[in-house]
Scaffold this motif. Structure first.
Motif, PDB file in Angstrom:
ATOM      1  N   UNK A 128       1.582  -8.734   0.139  1.00 15.15           N
ATOM      2  CA  UNK A 128       2.606  -7.428  -0.052  1.00 15.15           C
ATOM      3  C   UNK A 128       1.697  -6.147   0.107  1.00 15.15           C
ATOM      4  N   UNK A 129       0.473  -6.085  -0.314  1.00 15.15           N
ATOM      5  CA  UNK A 129      -0.339  -4.950   0.324  1.00 15.15           C
ATOM      6  C   UNK A 129      -0.284  -4.674   1.538  1.00 15.15           C
ATOM      7  N   UNK A 130      -0.646  -5.649   2.538  1.00 13.21           N
ATOM      8  CA  UNK A 130      -0.715  -5.661   3.619  1.00 13.21           C
ATOM      9  C   UNK A 130       0.599  -5.028   4.377  1.00 13.21           C
ATOM     10  N   UNK A 131       1.667  -5.520   3.719  1.00 15.99           N
ATOM     11  CA  UNK A 131       3.163  -5.107   4.446  1.00 15.99           C
ATOM     12  C   UNK A 131       3.500  -3.939   3.853  1.00 15.99           C
ATOM     13  N   UNK A 132       2.809  -3.342   2.889  1.00 23.40           N
ATOM     14  CA  UNK A 132       3.516  -2.084   2.017  1.00 23.40           C
ATOM     15  C   UNK A 132       3.820  -0.865   3.157  1.00 23.40           C
ATOM     16  N   UNK A 133       4.911  -0.257   2.881  1.00 21.21           N
ATOM     17  CA  UNK A 133       5.178   0.987   3.752  1.00 21.21           C
ATOM     18  C   UNK A 133       5.506   1.913   2.955  1.00 21.21           C
ATOM     19  N   UNK A 134       5.434   1.891   1.726  1.00 19.28           N
ATOM     20  CA  UNK A 134       5.397   3.045   0.970  1.00 19.28           C
ATOM     21  C   UNK A 134       6.860   2.855   0.024  1.00 19.28           C
ATOM     22  N   UNK A 135       7.572   1.976   0.242  1.00 17.29           N
ATOM     23  CA  UNK A 135       8.687   1.668  -0.781  1.00 17.29           C
ATOM     24  C   UNK A 135       8.069   0.307  -1.876  1.00 17.29           C
ATOM     25  N   UNK A 136       8.586   0.529  -2.780  1.00 13.79           N
ATOM     26  CA  UNK A 136       7.996  -0.459  -3.804  1.00 13.79           C
ATOM     27  C   UNK A 136       8.843  -1.699  -3.509  1.00 13.79           C
TER      28      UNK A 136
END
Length: 166
Positions: A155-163
């Motif tokens: 999830x950290x690696x795919x985080x785009x700024x949206x929770x």
């Protein structure tokens, strides 16, 4: 808030009242990275299990205050800024701990963007602290937590700024 005993904690007080029945368990998990992008893991005292700094929210504190307190208690460092990355509440995240207590996770995962201080490798709650490369996380003694840590990293690696909400 300072360190309090488990018996004095909110969860400890609830356990005294309801025994092993399932609790919804508001908690935080901190992703702390060094300049190489490695993630800080701690070895929890008495559990022989590596994990990211984490812990339960107490009465009369905010979730952010919980994050700051837990990171300080378990690592000695001070959180200066953090971003909410994910919320995990799925009933699939229910566990039973070593004492037979059932919990449904209600975890807010924060990426600690800025921190200060020196990491303490041994505290009242931990016996070691070490940064691990994202592709070589430590294996613990529990498949549930190992899988969960892998999910948090993905999830950290795919985080785009949206929770991320799960």
């Amino acid at each position: 808030m300072g360190n309090i005993s488990w018996e004095e904690s909110y969860v400890g007080q609830m356990r005294k009242l309801i025994g092993h029945a399932k609790l919804i368990h508001p908690s935080v998990r901190a992703i702390i990275q060094n300049e190489r992008g490695e993630i800080l893991f701690i070895d929890r005292r008495g559990e022989n299990r590596w994990g990211m700094p984490a812990g339960s929210m107490e009465l009369d504190e905010s979730i952010y205050d919980c994050l700051v307190r837990e990171v300080k208690e378990e690592t000695g460092i001070d959180v200066q800024a953090a971003t909410l990355l994910a919320i995990y509440t799925s009933p699939k995240k229910s566990i039973t701990n070593y004492f037979g207590d059932e919990y449904q996770m209600f975890e807010l995962v924060f990426h600690v963007n800025k921190w200060s201080g020196e990491i303490i490798t041994e505290t009242e709650e931990t016996t070691n602290a070490k940064f691990y490369p994202i592709d070589a996380l430590p294996a613990g003694s529990d498949e549930f937590w190992d899988d969960h840590h892998q999910e948090v990293v993905k999830d950290l690696q795919s985080f785009t700024g949206s929770v991320i909400v799960k």
